[in-house]
Design a protein around this motif. Structure first.
Motif, PDB file in Angstrom:
ATOM      1  N   GLU A 139      36.206  42.228  27.264  1.00 32.68           N
ATOM      2  CA  GLU A 139      37.365  42.430  28.016  1.00 32.68           C
ATOM      3  C   GLU A 139      37.294  41.576  29.345  1.00 32.68           C
ATOM      4  O   GLU A 139      36.372  41.818  30.103  1.00 32.68           O
ATOM      5  N   ILE A 140      38.362  40.899  29.610  1.00 30.48           N
ATOM      6  CA  ILE A 140      38.550  39.994  30.675  1.00 30.48           C
ATOM      7  C   ILE A 140      39.513  40.599  31.592  1.00 30.48           C
ATOM      8  O   ILE A 140      41.046  40.594  31.263  1.00 30.48           O
ATOM      9  N   TYR A 141      39.499  40.730  33.014  1.00 27.34           N
ATOM     10  CA  TYR A 141      40.353  41.383  33.662  1.00 27.34           C
ATOM     11  C   TYR A 141      40.752  40.296  34.751  1.00 27.34           C
ATOM     12  O   TYR A 141      40.059  39.744  35.321  1.00 27.34           O
ATOM     13  N   TRP A 142      42.197  40.016  34.823  1.00 24.53           N
ATOM     14  CA  TRP A 142      42.626  39.241  35.969  1.00 24.53           C
ATOM     15  C   TRP A 142      43.613  39.880  36.744  1.00 24.53           C
ATOM     16  O   TRP A 142      44.400  40.847  36.160  1.00 24.53           O
ATOM     17  N   LYS A 143      43.518  39.793  38.100  1.00 25.41           N
ATOM     18  CA  LYS A 143      44.252  40.483  38.999  1.00 25.41           C
ATOM     19  C   LYS A 143      45.705  40.557  38.800  1.00 25.41           C
ATOM     20  O   LYS A 143      46.518  41.561  39.025  1.00 25.41           O
ATOM     21  N   ASP A 144      46.322  39.435  38.562  1.00 24.08           N
ATOM     22  CA  ASP A 144      47.866  39.386  38.347  1.00 24.08           C
ATOM     23  C   ASP A 144      48.311  39.644  36.917  1.00 24.08           C
ATOM     24  O   ASP A 144      49.318  39.249  36.518  1.00 24.08           O
ATOM     25  N   TYR A 145      47.488  40.044  35.974  1.00 22.26           N
ATOM     26  CA  TYR A 145      47.918  40.595  34.776  1.00 22.26           C
ATOM     27  C   TYR A 145      47.468  41.954  34.576  1.00 22.26           C
ATOM     28  O   TYR A 145      46.321  42.497  34.865  1.00 22.26           O
ATOM     29  N   ASP A 146      48.494  42.711  34.008  1.00 17.28           N
ATOM     30  CA  ASP A 146      48.155  44.213  33.853  1.00 17.28           C
ATOM     31  C   ASP A 146      47.469  44.360  32.334  1.00 17.28           C
ATOM     32  O   ASP A 146      46.675  45.432  32.429  1.00 17.28           O
TER      33      ASP A 146
END
Length: 454
Positions: free
Chosen positions: A440-447
């Motif tokens: 799982e990869i999390y980007w600040k500007d994607y929910d």
């Protein structure tokens, strides 16, 4: 039961469960955000709506509309089925191409090759997503198959459709046109040049560079024959010519090969892409690599002075022309991000140390295509360079089509090497889908959660 039906059943039995796994893991993967939204518009018949962020022509969305509009099913699941259905069609096209190219037809072996190529890891992942890659492959394979069968109008229609899927496919339309012209000219002219031509084959896969030179000299001394030959070729190849003419008109009107957002896809000379592609080919075609490894090492030893000079030239090219696109350094959703940052970007010497492997890989690739006509060798090389070496961004997806073409036109390999290749693909695919589902990869500007892809 036909071997084709058996591998179709196997492929479908493997693919549909994986399709559900991918769908449940993520219903929006990177650029699918734009493709899915545009696909829904076309699927619902809203052909007047266009997203300026999209850089390709609307072929994918038109195809989805054809498939799905009658059913009014425009969900992410249904749109992604476009790719999966086309991947099944691709399997049939690969089988027919390999069967058409083999002098001694072994259907079991061809079926094994077909199943293997259909599971090519970078392409197989995109068979479960909504991108242009799989539909683009479908049109290119259709173009090559019908060209082999000498049904040029249908072939040209597939070529036109391939450009609608992705503009860079025009280079493969150009390859088909160029090789067909050379094949026809040489097969028709060679018997008038060489007295022993009746004793040697003059089909489209047998002529060499000397034959091309002889035909060139023949027409240079008989210029009055050229207009007649042009008229004859024009009648047969009008479909390809019209496709290329339409593309040129598009470039003149649009001002660029890219539609929509042009800033992220500016053309740039990037010659090391040839080296990266050669490594890709050697890794993903182990059956070819093992077949030609011993001859390759003999060639390198025999022509060692030439290869030393080539190595020096390669070092200069790498030093002067290695481009690093900002996306490569910033986008941690691609495998190349990790390869570059752990090796190429971390150790300044690494890109130079790879030169021996580049030379070996390029020699293997050359031997793979050298069984075909000189015209095929010339046009394939030029078109591969144009398709990948004018791209600043390193993308594994750009390598899929030149790889597929070279691998399809390769000579037969030993069965044990095919098994090795299939096992390699199965292992890589297993790892790929495991990482896709679990990392799982999390980007600040994607929910939503980001996933790892090629």
């Amino acid at each position: 039961m036909s071997p084709l039906y058996i591998i179709l059943v196997v492929y479908i039995a493997i693919s549909f469960p994986i399709f559900y796994i991918v769908f449940n893991a993520s219903q929006l993967v990177i650029d699918e955000e734009f493709h899915l939204r545009q696909g829904r518009h076309y699927c619902l018949g809203n052909f007047h709506i266009w997203d300026e962020k999209i850089t390709t022509l609307p072929g994918l969305y038109v195809l989805s509309a054809i498939f799905l509009l009658p059913f009014k099913q425009c969900s992410t699941f249904a749109l992604r089925l476009t790719s999966l259905i086309c991947s099944i069609i691709n399997l049939c096209l690969i089988f027919e191409i390999r069967r058409s190219l083999q002098q001694k037809v072994n259907l079991i072996k061809i079926a094994m090759e077909t199943l293997t190529l259909s599971l090519l890891p970078p392409a197989y992942l995109f068979a479960h997503l909504y991108y242009t890659d799989i539909t683009s492959i479908t049109m290119i394979l259709g173009m090559f198959l019908f060209n082999i069968k000498q049904r040029h109008n249908i072939s040209a229609l597939f070529g036109f459709a391939s450009v609608l899927m992705r503009q860079t496919n025009i280079v493969w339309v150009g390859m088909i046109l160029g090789t067909t012209i050379m094949d026809k000219l040489i097969s028709q002219t060679l018997p008038f040049i060489k007295k022993d031509s009746e004793k040697r084959p003059t089909n489209s896969y047998s002529y060499n560079f000397q034959d091309i030179f002889s035909v060139f000299c023949f027409y240079s001394k008989r210029v009055y024959l050229v207009p007649k030959q042009i008229r004859l070729l024009f009648v047969h190849l009008i479909g390809y010519i019209l496709t290329i003419a339409a593309f040129i008109a598009f470039i003149l009107v649009n001002g660029s090969i890219v539609v929509g957002d042009k800033s992220a896809h500016e053309a740039a000379i990037h010659l090391p892409q040839i080296f990266y592609y050669s490594i890709f080919f050697a890794i993903f075609a182990p059956s070819i690599t093992f077949k030609y490894m011993a001859p390759t090492l003999r060639i390198l030893r025999r022509y060692w002075i030439f290869w030393i000079l080539t190595a020096i030239l390669s070092l200069i090219v790498i030093y002067a022309n290695t481009n690093v696109h900002p996306y490569l350094l910033a986008d941690n959703r691609h495998y190349l991000f990790y390869i570059w940052n752990k090796f190429y970007g971390r150790y300044y010497w690494f890109k130079y140390a790879m030169v021996p492997l580049y030379l070996i890989s390029m020699t293997v690739l050359y031997q793979c295509i050298s069984i075909r006509s000189a015209g095929f060798q010339i046009l394939y090389t030029l078109c591969t360079i144009v398709s990948i070496a004018l791209q600043q961004l390193i993308e594994i997806r750009y390598f899929i089509l030149p790889f597929m073409i070279a691998r399809l036109f390769a000579s037969s390999v030993k069965f044990r090497f095919l098994i090795l290749e299939l096992l390699t693909y199965l292992i890589i695919n297993s790892i790929t889908f495991y990482l896709f589902s679990t990392k799982e990869i999390y980007w600040k500007d994607y929910d939503f959660i980001q996933r790892l892809i090629w």
